[in-house]
Motif scaffolding. Structure first.
Motif, PDB file in Angstrom:
ATOM      1  N   ASP A 277       0.845  -1.211   0.000  1.00  0.00           N
ATOM      2  CA  ASP A 277       0.000   0.000   0.000  1.00  0.00           C
ATOM      3  C   ASP A 277       0.878   1.258   0.000  1.00  0.00           C
ATOM      4  OD1 ASP A 277      -2.289  -1.456   0.021  1.00  0.00           O
ATOM      5  OD2 ASP A 277      -2.784  -1.131   2.140  1.00  0.00           O
ATOM      6  N   SER A 278       1.908   1.235   0.854  1.00  0.00           N
ATOM      7  CA  SER A 278       2.812   2.388   0.942  1.00  0.00           C
ATOM      8  C   SER A 278       3.543   2.616  -0.373  1.00  0.00           C
ATOM      9  CB  SER A 278       3.831   2.191   2.064  1.00  0.00           C
ATOM     10  OG  SER A 278       3.231   2.425   3.312  1.00  0.00           O
ATOM     11  N   ILE A 279       3.997   1.537  -0.984  1.00  0.00           N
ATOM     12  CA  ILE A 279       4.737   1.661  -2.244  1.00  0.00           C
ATOM     13  C   ILE A 279       3.841   2.235  -3.339  1.00  0.00           C
ATOM     14  CG2 ILE A 279       5.916   0.358  -4.073  1.00  0.00           C
ATOM     15  CD1 ILE A 279       7.001  -1.483  -1.820  1.00  0.00           C
ATOM     16  N   GLU A 280       2.587   1.835  -3.327  1.00  0.00           N
ATOM     17  CA  GLU A 280       1.631   2.374  -4.304  1.00  0.00           C
ATOM     18  C   GLU A 280       1.472   3.896  -4.126  1.00  0.00           C
ATOM     19  OE1 GLU A 280      -2.984   1.626  -5.656  1.00  0.00           O
ATOM     20  OE2 GLU A 280      -1.914  -0.027  -4.677  1.00  0.00           O
ATOM     21  N   LYS A 281       1.368   4.328  -2.868  1.00  0.00           N
ATOM     22  CA  LYS A 281       1.247   5.767  -2.586  1.00  0.00           C
ATOM     23  C   LYS A 281       2.517   6.511  -3.019  1.00  0.00           C
ATOM     24  CE  LYS A 281      -1.678   5.014   1.485  1.00  0.00           C
ATOM     25  NZ  LYS A 281      -1.651   4.955   2.962  1.00  0.00           N
ATOM     26  N   LEU A 282       3.681   5.914  -2.758  1.00  0.00           N
ATOM     27  CA  LEU A 282       4.950   6.542  -3.134  1.00  0.00           C
ATOM     28  C   LEU A 282       5.057   6.702  -4.650  1.00  0.00           C
ATOM     29  CD1 LEU A 282       7.331   4.647  -0.682  1.00  0.00           C
ATOM     30  CD2 LEU A 282       6.875   7.101  -0.645  1.00  0.00           C
ATOM     31  N   GLY A 283       4.526   5.718  -5.380  1.00  0.00           N
ATOM     32  CA  GLY A 283       4.579   5.751  -6.840  1.00  0.00           C
ATOM     33  C   GLY A 283       3.836   6.932  -7.432  1.00  0.00           C
ATOM     34  N   LYS A 284       2.819   7.400  -6.715  1.00  0.00           N
ATOM     35  CA  LYS A 284       2.007   8.522  -7.211  1.00  0.00           C
ATOM     36  C   LYS A 284       2.588   9.877  -6.791  1.00  0.00           C
ATOM     37  CE  LYS A 284      -2.217   5.761  -7.022  1.00  0.00           C
ATOM     38  NZ  LYS A 284      -3.267   5.323  -6.097  1.00  0.00           N
ATOM     39  N   ARG A 285       3.695   9.851  -6.049  1.00  0.00           N
ATOM     40  CA  ARG A 285       4.224  11.118  -5.512  1.00  0.00           C
ATOM     41  C   ARG A 285       5.744  11.203  -5.699  1.00  0.00           C
ATOM     42  NH1 ARG A 285       3.392  13.834   0.437  1.00  0.00           N
ATOM     43  NH2 ARG A 285       2.460  15.748  -0.299  1.00  0.00           N
ATOM     44  N   HIS A 286       6.212  10.640  -6.808  1.00  0.00           N
ATOM     45  CA  HIS A 286       7.651  10.507  -7.045  1.00  0.00           C
ATOM     46  C   HIS A 286       8.362  11.868  -7.050  1.00  0.00           C
ATOM     47  CE1 HIS A 286      11.385   8.809  -8.500  1.00  0.00           C
ATOM     48  NE2 HIS A 286      11.327   9.498  -9.623  1.00  0.00           N
ATOM     49  N   SER A 287       7.808  12.866  -7.748  1.00  0.00           N
ATOM     50  CA  SER A 287       8.529  14.141  -7.885  1.00  0.00           C
ATOM     51  C   SER A 287       8.640  14.872  -6.539  1.00  0.00           C
ATOM     52  CB  SER A 287       7.883  15.037  -8.941  1.00  0.00           C
ATOM     53  OG  SER A 287       6.573  15.370  -8.561  1.00  0.00           O
ATOM     54  N   TYR A 288       7.608  14.743  -5.691  1.00  0.00           N
ATOM     55  CA  TYR A 288       7.669  15.350  -4.346  1.00  0.00           C
ATOM     56  C   TYR A 288       8.847  14.760  -3.560  1.00  0.00           C
ATOM     57  CZ  TYR A 288       6.539  15.860   0.641  1.00  0.00           C
ATOM     58  OH  TYR A 288       6.604  16.098   1.989  1.00  0.00           O
ATOM     59  N   HIS A 289       8.999  13.439  -3.634  1.00  0.00           N
ATOM     60  CA  HIS A 289      10.077  12.777  -2.883  1.00  0.00           C
ATOM     61  C   HIS A 289      11.453  13.131  -3.450  1.00  0.00           C
ATOM     62  CE1 HIS A 289       7.980  10.261   0.102  1.00  0.00           C
ATOM     63  NE2 HIS A 289       6.966  10.516  -0.700  1.00  0.00           N
ATOM     64  N   ILE A 290      11.578  13.176  -4.761  1.00  0.00           N
ATOM     65  CA  ILE A 290      12.858  13.549  -5.368  1.00  0.00           C
ATOM     66  C   ILE A 290      13.272  14.944  -4.885  1.00  0.00           C
ATOM     67  CG2 ILE A 290      13.964  14.202  -7.560  1.00  0.00           C
ATOM     68  CD1 ILE A 290      13.947  11.166  -7.063  1.00  0.00           C
ATOM     69  N   ARG A 291      12.318  15.857  -4.779  1.00  0.00           N
ATOM     70  CA  ARG A 291      12.632  17.209  -4.297  1.00  0.00           C
ATOM     71  C   ARG A 291      13.084  17.203  -2.841  1.00  0.00           C
ATOM     72  NH1 ARG A 291       7.832  19.199  -6.094  1.00  0.00           N
ATOM     73  NH2 ARG A 291       7.373  20.074  -4.047  1.00  0.00           N
ATOM     74  N   ALA A 292      12.525  16.291  -2.046  1.00  0.00           N
ATOM     75  CA  ALA A 292      12.850  16.249  -0.610  1.00  0.00           C
ATOM     76  C   ALA A 292      14.140  15.483  -0.318  1.00  0.00           C
ATOM     77  CB  ALA A 292      11.691  15.606   0.158  1.00  0.00           C
ATOM     78  N   TYR A 293      14.654  14.768  -1.317  1.00  0.00           N
ATOM     79  CA  TYR A 293      15.708  13.784  -1.054  1.00  0.00           C
ATOM     80  C   TYR A 293      17.128  14.285  -1.282  1.00  0.00           C
ATOM     81  CZ  TYR A 293      12.386   9.957  -0.209  1.00  0.00           C
ATOM     82  OH  TYR A 293      11.407   9.140   0.317  1.00  0.00           O
ATOM     83  N   ASP A 294      17.297  15.566  -1.640  1.00  0.00           N
ATOM     84  CA  ASP A 294      18.631  16.166  -1.570  1.00  0.00           C
ATOM     85  C   ASP A 294      18.465  17.656  -1.284  1.00  0.00           C
ATOM     86  OD1 ASP A 294      18.995  17.957  -3.883  1.00  0.00           O
ATOM     87  OD2 ASP A 294      19.097  16.182  -5.144  1.00  0.00           O
ATOM     88  N   PRO A 295      19.515  18.337  -0.814  1.00  0.00           N
ATOM     89  CA  PRO A 295      19.349  19.731  -0.370  1.00  0.00           C
ATOM     90  C   PRO A 295      19.149  20.727  -1.514  1.00  0.00           C
ATOM     91  CG  PRO A 295      21.590  18.952   0.075  1.00  0.00           C
ATOM     92  CD  PRO A 295      20.847  17.807  -0.522  1.00  0.00           C
ATOM     93  N   LYS A 296      19.274  20.269  -2.746  1.00  0.00           N
ATOM     94  CA  LYS A 296      19.096  21.184  -3.885  1.00  0.00           C
ATOM     95  C   LYS A 296      17.859  20.834  -4.706  1.00  0.00           C
ATOM     96  CE  LYS A 296      23.963  22.453  -4.077  1.00  0.00           C
ATOM     97  NZ  LYS A 296      24.525  21.447  -3.162  1.00  0.00           N
ATOM     98  N   GLY A 297      16.873  20.234  -4.051  1.00  0.00           N
ATOM     99  CA  GLY A 297      15.588  19.979  -4.704  1.00  0.00           C
ATOM    100  C   GLY A 297      15.639  18.973  -5.839  1.00  0.00           C
ATOM    101  N   GLY A 298      16.619  18.076  -5.806  1.00  0.00           N
ATOM    102  CA  GLY A 298      16.735  17.034  -6.828  1.00  0.00           C
ATOM    103  C   GLY A 298      17.912  17.221  -7.767  1.00  0.00           C
ATOM    104  N   LEU A 299      18.512  18.417  -7.775  1.00  0.00           N
ATOM    105  CA  LEU A 299      19.621  18.681  -8.717  1.00  0.00           C
ATOM    106  C   LEU A 299      20.858  17.841  -8.407  1.00  0.00           C
ATOM    107  CD1 LEU A 299      19.394  22.568  -9.148  1.00  0.00           C
ATOM    108  CD2 LEU A 299      18.736  20.793 -10.795  1.00  0.00           C
TER     109      LEU A 299
END
Length: 378
Positions: A277-299
């Motif tokens: 269930d969690s993985i399904e939710k994550l799949g629909k919000r990929h760009s939000y997570h990429i932005r949160a996952y490094d200090p330069k918003g994904g760059l």
């Protein structure tokens, strides 16, 4: 063959034996508390020390303090006082008991969180899901560099042999800089950081340590403390620890901070359903997570998440059992036992763990959707 001298700092060549003579002097009833905070880059750590009259037993025993934010990329010179609010306390492995390391939150002059103080919202979000007992484990990869920015132990005008023998390697031609790893591990254990393992990584001079399992806000507190201790150990050895996600371009592995996550429900019988269930939710919000996952918003991560070198492509979401080329990996044992945890392989080595753990809770447990985090009432 003439030996090549590594670029190490001048202060590393100062006599440690002479220093030790002073460190062994008694300090009376006084205690040194080193206050540590994240600076305006969201990656750098700063510290300074004050004397306390007695040993603090809890966070409440530690006074607030302040510093000049105009010198840490955190404020303008005309209104530069920032507040340090003690948040987590550890034993000091450098000055030893009864001295302390104190991880702090930073507040601005108006007592609102500084831009890079992501702890406050993370803590609120963690408190909302306390009853689900979220556990995290984070795998921190890093590269040891000389002071000239060249990877430790690499030939000065070339490259070592290609990747293959270095991961979990042993031997002088395979493990570059193990002294630092051993010193860091023991210092973390002494400090009370929940470090749970370490290994040499795929690229020579690249290593990893793991912290966890930690519940809620403790995950990021302990990872930041472990990072500080690593920087401080490297300083003693005259080298530099880099969390750059792709320190060497080309056919060399990057550095990530794989994040393992579970809830009570996922760890119980039949928990695989909650994981899916969690993985399904994550799949629909990929760009939000990429932005949160490094200090330069994904760059920063864009240099690392290419789909090669055991990474997924930054533009695509994927999940799979035992697949190290996926965004989300379900360990094989979890697939078999139908319970346990999953691993998010997207966070960058230089991520802020407060942002990463908060994002996972928001999407997986609070079922948020869309590109922006939801604002909750006070």
């Amino acid at each position: 063959i003439p030996s090549v001298k590594m670029a190490t700092s001048e202060s590393a060549s100062l006599s440690k034996a002479v220093k030790q003579q002073y460190m062994e002097l008694p300090q009376g009833d006084k205690v040194q508390a080193m206050y540590i905070w994240i600076d305006g880059t969201g990656e750098g750590l700063r510290c300074k020390t004050r004397t306390l009259d007695s040993e603090p037993k809890t966070i409440q025993d530690l006074p607030e303090w302040n510093f000049d934010g105009s010198s840490t990329y955190q404020s303008e010179g005309s209104n530069s006082d920032m507040y340090l609010i003690p948040a987590a306390m550890f034993r000091d492995p450098f000055r030893k008991d009864p001295n302390k390391l104190v991880l702090c939150e930073v507040l601005k002059y108006n007592r609102k969180p500084a831009e890079t103080n992501l702890r406050q919202t993370c803590k609120k979000i963690m408190e909302m899901v306390e009853n689900q007992v979220p556990w995290f484990g984070m795998e921190q990869e890093y590269t040891i560099l000389g002071t000239d920015g060249h990877p430790f132990g690499w030939p000065s005008n070339g490259f070592p042999g290609p990747q293959g023998p270095y991961y979990c390697g042993v031997g002088a031609d395979k493990a570059y800089g193990r002294d630092i790893v051993e010193a860091h591990y023991r210092a973390c254990l002494y400090a009370g950081v929940q470090i749970c393992g370490t290994n040499a990584e795929v690229m020579p001079a690249q290593w990893e340590f793991q912290v966890g399992p930690c519940e809620g806000i403790n995950m990021a507190d302990h990872l930041w403390a472990a990072r500080f201790i690593l920087h401080r150990v490297c300083e003693d050895f005259g080298v530099v620890a880099s969390f750059d996600p792709k320190p060497i371009p080309g056919n060399w592995n990057g550095a990530g901070c794989h994040t393992n996550f579970s809830t009570k429900e996922m760890r119980n019988e039949g928990g695989l359903r909650a994981i899916e269930d969690s993985i399904e939710k994550l799949g629909k919000r990929h760009s939000y997570h990429i932005r949160a996952y490094d200090p330069k918003g994904g760059l920063d991560n864009a240099r690392r998440l290419t789909g090669r070198h055991e990474t997924s492509n930054i533009h695509e979401f994927s999940a799979g059992v035992a697949n190290r080329g996926a965004s989300i990996r379900i360990p094989r044992s979890v697939g078999q036992e139908k319970k346990g945890y999953f691993e998010d392989r997207r966070p960058s080595a230089n991520c802020d763990p407060y942002a990463v753990t908060e994002a996972l809770i928001r999407t997986c447990l609070l079922s948020e959707e869309g590109d922006e985090p939801v604002e909750y009432g006070k």
